[in-house]
Design an enzyme around this catalytic site. Structure first.
Site, PDB file in Angstrom:
ATOM      1  N   GLU A 104      41.233  11.740  29.302  1.00 31.32           N
ATOM      2  CA  GLU A 104      42.718  12.562  29.440  1.00 31.32           C
ATOM      3  C   GLU A 104      44.003  11.542  28.855  1.00 31.32           C
ATOM      4  O   GLU A 104      43.960  10.496  29.346  1.00 31.32           O
ATOM      5  CB  GLU A 104      42.803  12.875  31.037  1.00 31.32           C
ATOM      6  CG  GLU A 104      41.786  13.742  31.523  1.00 31.32           C
ATOM      7  CD  GLU A 104      41.674  15.170  30.708  1.00 31.32           C
ATOM      8  OE1 GLU A 104      42.714  15.499  30.166  1.00 31.32           O
ATOM      9  OE2 GLU A 104      40.967  16.025  30.845  1.00 31.32           O
ATOM     10  N   ARG A 107      43.630  27.392  41.028  1.00 30.73           N
ATOM     11  CA  ARG A 107      42.974  28.542  40.813  1.00 30.73           C
ATOM     12  C   ARG A 107      41.987  29.142  42.041  1.00 30.73           C
ATOM     13  O   ARG A 107      41.887  30.016  42.304  1.00 30.73           O
ATOM     14  CB  ARG A 107      42.336  28.656  39.489  1.00 30.73           C
ATOM     15  CG  ARG A 107      42.154  30.187  39.040  1.00 30.73           C
ATOM     16  CD  ARG A 107      41.364  29.771  37.462  1.00 30.73           C
ATOM     17  NE  ARG A 107      40.625  28.799  37.297  1.00 30.73           N
ATOM     18  CZ  ARG A 107      39.112  28.771  37.762  1.00 30.73           C
ATOM     19  NH1 ARG A 107      38.755  29.751  38.182  1.00 30.73           N
ATOM     20  NH2 ARG A 107      38.520  27.630  37.636  1.00 30.73           N
ATOM     21  N   CYS A 120      41.915  17.184  40.011  1.00 34.40           N
ATOM     22  CA  CYS A 120      41.695  15.982  39.137  1.00 34.40           C
ATOM     23  C   CYS A 120      43.075  15.700  38.494  1.00 34.40           C
ATOM     24  O   CYS A 120      43.262  14.450  38.853  1.00 34.40           O
ATOM     25  CB  CYS A 120      40.855  16.375  38.049  1.00 34.40           C
ATOM     26  SG  CYS A 120      39.103  16.533  38.417  1.00 34.40           S
ATOM     27  N   HIS A 137      37.309  13.387  32.058  1.00 29.79           N
ATOM     28  CA  HIS A 137      36.441  14.545  32.414  1.00 29.79           C
ATOM     29  C   HIS A 137      35.161  14.779  31.722  1.00 29.79           C
ATOM     30  O   HIS A 137      35.083  14.435  30.623  1.00 29.79           O
ATOM     31  CB  HIS A 137      37.291  15.932  32.306  1.00 29.79           C
ATOM     32  CG  HIS A 137      37.969  16.507  33.453  1.00 29.79           C
ATOM     33  ND1 HIS A 137      39.441  16.545  33.286  1.00 29.79           N
ATOM     34  CD2 HIS A 137      37.888  17.045  34.460  1.00 29.79           C
ATOM     35  CE1 HIS A 137      40.000  17.100  34.225  1.00 29.79           C
ATOM     36  NE2 HIS A 137      38.848  17.179  35.196  1.00 29.79           N
TER      37      HIS A 137
HETATM   38  N1  PCA Z   1      36.768  18.678  38.842  1.00 32.67           N
HETATM   39  C1  PCA Z   1      37.963  19.242  39.454  1.00 32.67           C
HETATM   40  C2  PCA Z   1      38.230  18.735  40.624  1.00 32.67           C
HETATM   41  C3  PCA Z   1      37.011  17.933  41.070  1.00 32.67           C
HETATM   42  C4  PCA Z   1      36.069  18.050  39.769  1.00 32.67           C
HETATM   43  O1  PCA Z   1      35.426  17.364  39.605  1.00 32.67           O
HETATM   44  C5  PCA Z   1      39.378  19.610  38.561  1.00 32.67           C
HETATM   45  O2  PCA Z   1      38.892  19.430  37.255  1.00 32.67           O
HETATM   46  O3  PCA Z   1      40.342  19.355  38.962  1.00 32.67           O
END
Ligand code: PCA
Length: 236
Positions: free
Chosen positions: A104, A114, A167, A193
Site C-alpha cells: 500500500e 460498506r 485496514c 494487503h
Molecule cells: N481486511 C479489512 C479489515 C481487516 C482485514 O483483514 C480491510 O481491508 O479493511
C-alpha cells in the site's frame, strides 16, 4: 518508560503524551487481523503468525493479531509500538479481491464502511483523525520491496488505495502517530494487503507464498533506507 493506563474510550483518536525520544530496537512488529465479514479465517493473521520470533537481518519479528474493529485495533497497535519500539511496523490485512501481495502506498483520512466491523460499528464518511491532513504515504520502501518480491517469483503490486475500512483506518492512524510522536522518530511503517486463502470465486494465494513474501518484504525494508525508482504505477 512508565505509561499511565488510559481507558479505551478516552483514548480514541487522541495521542497519549510521550516526552522523550528513544532509539528503535532490533525488532519488527508485524500484525494481522481477525476474520471479519462472517468469514472464519483471515489470510493476514494466518500468514503473519508463522513468523513469530523469527530472526530477519538481525531483527526479531514480534507478531500480533488485531481485532477488526475501528479504533480498538489502532489503540492496541500503538500500545504494541510503545512496548516494542520496533525499527519497522508492518500491518497486514486481507483484501479478497486482490491476486497479489499489495504494497500500500497511501493511507487516507476517511472511514466509509460498506459492512459493520466486528463490534457492529459502521462509520460513513468520518475522518480517522478529525482535522488531520488528508493522507500519509507509507514510509516503507515499497518499490524496493516490490522489486525483491518479484525477483523471488512472487506476485506483487503497488496498491494506490487500502480502501476505507478498518485496514486503511489502522494504516492512517499508524502513520499519523509515527509522524507526530517525537518518541517514535525513526520508526518506519506501512501496510500490506494479502489475497484470500481461497474459497468459491475468490482469487487466492498459497499460505507459504504469503509467508515467504512477508519475510522478503521485511528483509527488503530493513535493507533499504532510500527507496529505489521503479515504474509501478497505475492508469485509472
Ligand atoms: N481486511 C479489512 C479489515 C481487516 C482485514 O483483514 C480491510 O481491508 O479493511
Amino acid at each position: 518508560m512508565l505509561r499511565k493506563p488510559v481507558a479505551p474510550s478516552a483514548q480514541q483518536g487522541r495521542l497519549a503524551p510521550v516526552s522523550h525520544r528513544a532509539t528503535p530496537r532490533a525488532t519488527v512488529l508485524l500484525t494481522g487481523f481477525a476474520p471479519f465479514g462472517g468469514e472464519t479465517l483471515n489470510s493476514s493473521w494466518e500468514a503473519v503468525q508463522a513468523l513469530q520470533g523469527e530472526q530477519i537481518a538481525g531483527h526479531t519479528v514480534v507478531c500480533a493479531e488485531l481485532p477488526t474493529v475501528f479504533y480498538v485495533s489502532l489503540e492496541q497497535l500503538m500500545n504494541l509500538v510503545r512496548e516494542n519500539h520496533p525499527a519497522l511496523v508492518i500491518c497486514v490485512g486481507q483484501a479478497s479481491n486482490r491476486q497479489a501481495i499489495s504494497l500500500e502506498r497511501i493511507a487516507i483520512n476517511i472511514a466509509d464502511a460498506r459492512i459493520p466491523d466486528n463490534a457492529g460499528a459502521q462509520p460513513i464518511d468520518k475522518p480517522v483523525v478529525s482535522g488531520a491532513q488528508p493522507a500519509y504515504f507509507s514510509s516503507l520502501p515499497i518499490k524496493a520491496m516490490l522489486r525483491d518480491l518479484s525477483a523471488a517469483g512472487l506476485p506483487a503490486e503497488i496498491s494506490q488505495s487500502a480502501g476505507t475500512f478498518v485496514c486503511n483506518h489502522l494504516f492512517y492512524g499508524l502513520m499519523h502517530d509515527l509522524e507526530r510522536r517525537r518518541a517514535l522518530t525513526g520508526v518506519r511503517g506501512g501496510f500490506i494487503h494479502l489475497p484470500a486463502l481461497g474459497g468459491a470465486g475468490t482469487p487466492a494465494m498459497a499460505l507459504q507464498d504469503m509467508q515467504q513474501g512477508l519475510r522478503i518484504a521485511i528483509a527488503s525494508a530493513l535493507a533499504t533506507t532510500r527507496d529505489v525508482k521503479l515504474a509501478a504505477g497505475a492508469t485509472a
